[in-house]
Motif scaffolding. Structure first.
Motif, PDB file in Angstrom:
ATOM      1  N   GLY A  55      41.602  89.341 108.216  1.00  0.00           N
ATOM      2  CA  GLY A  55      40.807  89.722 107.058  1.00  0.00           C
ATOM      3  C   GLY A  55      40.444  88.530 106.200  1.00  0.00           C
ATOM      4  O   GLY A  55      39.327  88.446 105.680  1.00  0.00           O
ATOM      5  N   TYR A  56      41.384  87.604 106.061  1.00  0.00           N
ATOM      6  CA  TYR A  56      41.141  86.372 105.316  1.00  0.00           C
ATOM      7  C   TYR A  56      39.953  85.630 105.919  1.00  0.00           C
ATOM      8  O   TYR A  56      39.014  85.238 105.204  1.00  0.00           O
ATOM      9  CB  TYR A  56      42.405  85.511 105.358  1.00  0.00           C
ATOM     10  N   SER A  57      39.980  85.431 107.232  1.00  0.00           N
ATOM     11  CA  SER A  57      38.903  84.703 107.908  1.00  0.00           C
ATOM     12  C   SER A  57      37.577  85.437 107.774  1.00  0.00           C
ATOM     13  O   SER A  57      36.538  84.811 107.508  1.00  0.00           O
ATOM     14  CB  SER A  57      39.244  84.513 109.391  1.00  0.00           C
ATOM     15  N   ALA A  58      37.594  86.749 107.925  1.00  0.00           N
ATOM     16  CA  ALA A  58      36.357  87.534 107.874  1.00  0.00           C
ATOM     17  C   ALA A  58      35.741  87.510 106.486  1.00  0.00           C
ATOM     18  O   ALA A  58      34.518  87.373 106.332  1.00  0.00           O
ATOM     19  CB  ALA A  58      36.634  88.972 108.313  1.00  0.00           C
ATOM     20  N   ALA A  59      36.591  87.648 105.445  1.00  0.00           N
ATOM     21  CA  ALA A  59      36.070  87.676 104.073  1.00  0.00           C
ATOM     22  C   ALA A  59      35.447  86.336 103.705  1.00  0.00           C
ATOM     23  O   ALA A  59      34.357  86.279 103.106  1.00  0.00           O
ATOM     24  CB  ALA A  59      37.180  88.038 103.094  1.00  0.00           C
ATOM     25  N   TRP A  60      36.115  85.245 104.069  1.00  0.00           N
ATOM     26  CA  TRP A  60      35.563  83.938 103.727  1.00  0.00           C
ATOM     27  C   TRP A  60      34.333  83.595 104.565  1.00  0.00           C
ATOM     28  O   TRP A  60      33.436  82.898 104.095  1.00  0.00           O
ATOM     29  CB  TRP A  60      36.626  82.849 103.861  1.00  0.00           C
ATOM     30  N   LYS A  61      34.281  84.116 105.795  1.00  0.00           N
ATOM     31  CA  LYS A  61      33.053  83.924 106.588  1.00  0.00           C
ATOM     32  C   LYS A  61      31.883  84.623 105.895  1.00  0.00           C
ATOM     33  O   LYS A  61      30.769  84.090 105.823  1.00  0.00           O
ATOM     34  CB  LYS A  61      33.222  84.450 108.010  1.00  0.00           C
ATOM     35  N   GLU A  62      32.143  85.834 105.387  1.00  0.00           N
ATOM     36  CA  GLU A  62      31.101  86.570 104.683  1.00  0.00           C
ATOM     37  C   GLU A  62      30.645  85.798 103.448  1.00  0.00           C
ATOM     38  O   GLU A  62      29.443  85.703 103.175  1.00  0.00           O
ATOM     39  CB  GLU A  62      31.619  87.958 104.300  1.00  0.00           C
ATOM     40  N   PHE A  63      31.606  85.248 102.711  1.00  0.00           N
ATOM     41  CA  PHE A  63      31.242  84.449 101.544  1.00  0.00           C
ATOM     42  C   PHE A  63      30.375  83.258 101.961  1.00  0.00           C
ATOM     43  O   PHE A  63      29.342  82.981 101.340  1.00  0.00           O
ATOM     44  CB  PHE A  63      32.500  83.945 100.823  1.00  0.00           C
ATOM     45  N   GLY A  64      30.786  82.570 102.995  1.00  0.00           N
ATOM     46  CA  GLY A  64      30.031  81.408 103.450  1.00  0.00           C
ATOM     47  C   GLY A  64      28.628  81.763 103.902  1.00  0.00           C
ATOM     48  O   GLY A  64      27.670  81.045 103.613  1.00  0.00           O
ATOM     49  N   ASP A  65      28.508  82.891 104.598  1.00  0.00           N
ATOM     50  CA  ASP A  65      27.199  83.312 105.109  1.00  0.00           C
ATOM     51  C   ASP A  65      26.267  83.782 103.995  1.00  0.00           C
ATOM     52  O   ASP A  65      25.055  83.535 104.046  1.00  0.00           O
ATOM     53  CB  ASP A  65      27.363  84.442 106.131  1.00  0.00           C
ATOM     54  N   ILE A  66      26.823  84.469 102.995  1.00  0.00           N
ATOM     55  CA  ILE A  66      25.991  85.097 101.961  1.00  0.00           C
ATOM     56  C   ILE A  66      25.764  84.167 100.770  1.00  0.00           C
ATOM     57  O   ILE A  66      24.636  84.047 100.267  1.00  0.00           O
ATOM     58  CB  ILE A  66      26.627  86.429 101.499  1.00  0.00           C
ATOM     59  N   VAL A  67      26.811  83.528 100.297  1.00  0.00           N
ATOM     60  CA  VAL A  67      26.721  82.657  99.117  1.00  0.00           C
ATOM     61  C   VAL A  67      26.654  81.185  99.524  1.00  0.00           C
ATOM     62  O   VAL A  67      25.742  80.458  99.125  1.00  0.00           O
ATOM     63  CB  VAL A  67      27.913  82.888  98.159  1.00  0.00           C
ATOM     64  N   GLY A  68      27.609  80.764 100.312  1.00  0.00           N
ATOM     65  CA  GLY A  68      27.683  79.363 100.739  1.00  0.00           C
ATOM     66  C   GLY A  68      28.773  78.617 100.000  1.00  0.00           C
ATOM     67  O   GLY A  68      28.844  78.691  98.761  1.00  0.00           O
ATOM     68  N   PHE A  69      29.623  77.902 100.727  1.00  0.00           N
ATOM     69  CA  PHE A  69      30.737  77.191 100.100  1.00  0.00           C
ATOM     70  C   PHE A  69      30.275  76.048  99.212  1.00  0.00           C
ATOM     71  O   PHE A  69      31.027  75.597  98.342  1.00  0.00           O
ATOM     72  CB  PHE A  69      31.710  76.689 101.174  1.00  0.00           C
ATOM     73  N   HIS A  70      29.042  75.582  99.395  1.00  0.00           N
ATOM     74  CA  HIS A  70      28.554  74.506  98.525  1.00  0.00           C
ATOM     75  C   HIS A  70      28.372  74.980  97.088  1.00  0.00           C
ATOM     76  O   HIS A  70      28.230  74.158  96.177  1.00  0.00           O
ATOM     77  CB  HIS A  70      27.247  73.919  99.067  1.00  0.00           C
ATOM     78  N   TYR A  71      28.403  76.307  96.861  1.00  0.00           N
ATOM     79  CA  TYR A  71      28.331  76.829  95.494  1.00  0.00           C
ATOM     80  C   TYR A  71      29.711  77.134  94.905  1.00  0.00           C
ATOM     81  O   TYR A  71      29.811  77.504  93.737  1.00  0.00           O
ATOM     82  CB  TYR A  71      27.487  78.096  95.445  1.00  0.00           C
ATOM     83  N   LEU A  72      30.781  76.991  95.693  1.00  0.00           N
ATOM     84  CA  LEU A  72      32.124  77.298  95.193  1.00  0.00           C
ATOM     85  C   LEU A  72      32.600  76.165  94.292  1.00  0.00           C
ATOM     86  O   LEU A  72      32.885  75.067  94.755  1.00  0.00           O
ATOM     87  CB  LEU A  72      33.095  77.504  96.357  1.00  0.00           C
ATOM     88  N   ARG A  73      32.707  76.438  92.988  1.00  0.00           N
ATOM     89  CA  ARG A  73      33.079  75.418  92.010  1.00  0.00           C
ATOM     90  C   ARG A  73      34.512  75.567  91.505  1.00  0.00           C
ATOM     91  O   ARG A  73      35.041  74.667  90.859  1.00  0.00           O
ATOM     92  CB  ARG A  73      32.138  75.471  90.802  1.00  0.00           C
ATOM     93  N   GLY A  74      35.133  76.724  91.760  1.00  0.00           N
ATOM     94  CA  GLY A  74      36.494  76.944  91.302  1.00  0.00           C
ATOM     95  C   GLY A  74      36.991  78.301  91.758  1.00  0.00           C
ATOM     96  O   GLY A  74      36.234  79.097  92.315  1.00  0.00           O
ATOM     97  N   MET A  75      38.287  78.552  91.518  1.00  0.00           N
ATOM     98  CA  MET A  75      38.882  79.847  91.832  1.00  0.00           C
ATOM     99  C   MET A  75      39.875  80.239  90.751  1.00  0.00           C
ATOM    100  O   MET A  75      40.481  79.375  90.100  1.00  0.00           O
ATOM    101  CB  MET A  75      39.602  79.801  93.191  1.00  0.00           C
ATOM    102  N   HIS A  76      40.028  81.548  90.576  1.00  0.00           N
ATOM    103  CA  HIS A  76      41.115  82.090  89.774  1.00  0.00           C
ATOM    104  C   HIS A  76      42.133  82.680  90.737  1.00  0.00           C
ATOM    105  O   HIS A  76      41.789  83.532  91.565  1.00  0.00           O
ATOM    106  CB  HIS A  76      40.606  83.180  88.822  1.00  0.00           C
ATOM    107  N   LEU A  77      43.376  82.207  90.634  1.00  0.00           N
ATOM    108  CA  LEU A  77      44.431  82.626  91.547  1.00  0.00           C
ATOM    109  C   LEU A  77      45.277  83.715  90.894  1.00  0.00           C
ATOM    110  O   LEU A  77      46.068  83.435  89.982  1.00  0.00           O
ATOM    111  CB  LEU A  77      45.313  81.433  91.925  1.00  0.00           C
ATOM    112  N   ASN A  78      45.083  84.939  91.347  1.00  0.00           N
ATOM    113  CA  ASN A  78      45.812  86.085  90.817  1.00  0.00           C
ATOM    114  C   ASN A  78      46.139  87.043  91.946  1.00  0.00           C
ATOM    115  O   ASN A  78      45.286  87.324  92.782  1.00  0.00           O
ATOM    116  CB  ASN A  78      44.954  86.847  89.791  1.00  0.00           C
ATOM    117  N   ASP A  79      47.388  87.514  91.982  1.00  0.00           N
ATOM    118  CA  ASP A  79      47.692  88.633  92.865  1.00  0.00           C
ATOM    119  C   ASP A  79      47.185  89.902  92.182  1.00  0.00           C
ATOM    120  O   ASP A  79      46.760  89.861  91.019  1.00  0.00           O
ATOM    121  CB  ASP A  79      49.193  88.704  93.156  1.00  0.00           C
TER     122      ASP A  79
END
Length: 280
Positions: free
Chosen positions: A195-219
């Motif tokens: 699921g981790y791989s699939a979700a991040w693939k979707e993010f990469g395909d739709i948004v693109g990692f070049h737009y990832l500027r930060g993350m909020h780490l929360n369970d």
């Protein structure tokens, strides 16, 4: 390299924030540059701004690892024109404060349609608001936060983020912050390696990692697709420790601020230390 921190207090003035972050063992941090529950706040003095910049430099916090958060009142997609104008003015003020502090990003929740306009119209209003504000500022990137999708809030689908980005004219000054709790609640199942791989693939395909500027780490206290925003300590929610281990060893999350917003600040030093231990 990972740059982990937390959303720290500005009690004692904005210049105290990097000091508080350093005391946690952090290499990144987030702040509010003004009261998040009021439309107007006291201006930052030139002396306070200079002290903030000096403390950041002395303690080793570069601007690209500081991710300030805007006011909770702001709704750049508001269907109410008067509230929209107030939101645009407040967001412009926040961008100017970031300029004053020498910061290069401002994180924000995209907006809500309040069940009064369509999702498409609301997304268009958000992008139009950003275009107006970016024209009046320089050097600060607007960073859209992924949301849990509670109520009428938009930004919970990666497609929402991509559509806003598509409508923003200056692509060099727009980015994304993925909140791990929010995205799980929105329906992205990070809870298994597959699921981790699939979700991040979707993010990469739709948004693109070049737009990832930060993350909020929360369970998350709630499960996948709950559309409920309830943060939990690291490893004590639906995401679990395995997810955060995968994240800490994922090179796609290098060299961006990774910010804790977990509910118990007294545990932040312990959580930061544990996250760093997983990078090995």
């Amino acid at each position: 390299m990972k740059y982990i921190g937390a959303h720290v207090s500005t009690d004692g003035g904005v210049a105290s924030a990097p000091v508080h972050a350093a005391q946690l063992g952090a290499k990144a941090f987030a702040i509010f540059t003004r009261n998040p529950s009021r439309w107007k706040s006291k201006e930052i003095s030139g002396a306070d701004a200079e002290a903030f910049r000096r403390n950041c430099q002395e303690l080793g916090f570069l601007p690209k690892f500081i991710l300030p958060h805007d006011s909770f009142l702001i709704n750049l997609g508001s269907p109410d024109n008067a509230k929209l104008k107030m939101s645009q003015e407040a967001f412009l003020d926040e961008m100017k404060r970031c300029e004053q502090l020498g910061l290069t990003m401002l994180n924000f929740h995209p907006g809500s349609h309040l069940n009064e306009i369509s999702e498409q119209e609301c997304l268009g209003r958000i992008a139009d608001s950003l275009n107006r504000i970016l024209e009046q500022t320089c050097g600060v990137t607007a960073v859209i936060e992924s949301t849990a999708g509670q109520g009428s809030n938009l930004g919970f689908r990666f497609e929402h983020l991509a559509e806003i980005i598509d409508k923003v004219e200056d692509k060099s000054r727009i980015g994304v912050c993925v909140d791990t709790c929010h995205s799980l609640a929105a329906g992205y199942d990070f809870t298994t390696p597959e699921g981790y791989s699939a979700a991040w693939k979707e993010f990469g395909d739709i948004v693109g990692f070049h737009y990832l500027r930060g993350m909020h780490l929360n369970d998350s206290r709630k499960g996948v697709g709950s559309r409920v925003d309830r943060h939990a300590p690291i490893g004590e929610g639906a995401l679990g420790k395995e997810f955060f281990t995968l994240l800490m060893r994922d090179p796609r999350m290098d060299d961006i601020p990774l910010i804790l917003e977990t509910p118990d600040p007294s545990r932040w030093p312990e959580e930061i230390a544990w996250l760093y231990s997983q990078t090995i």
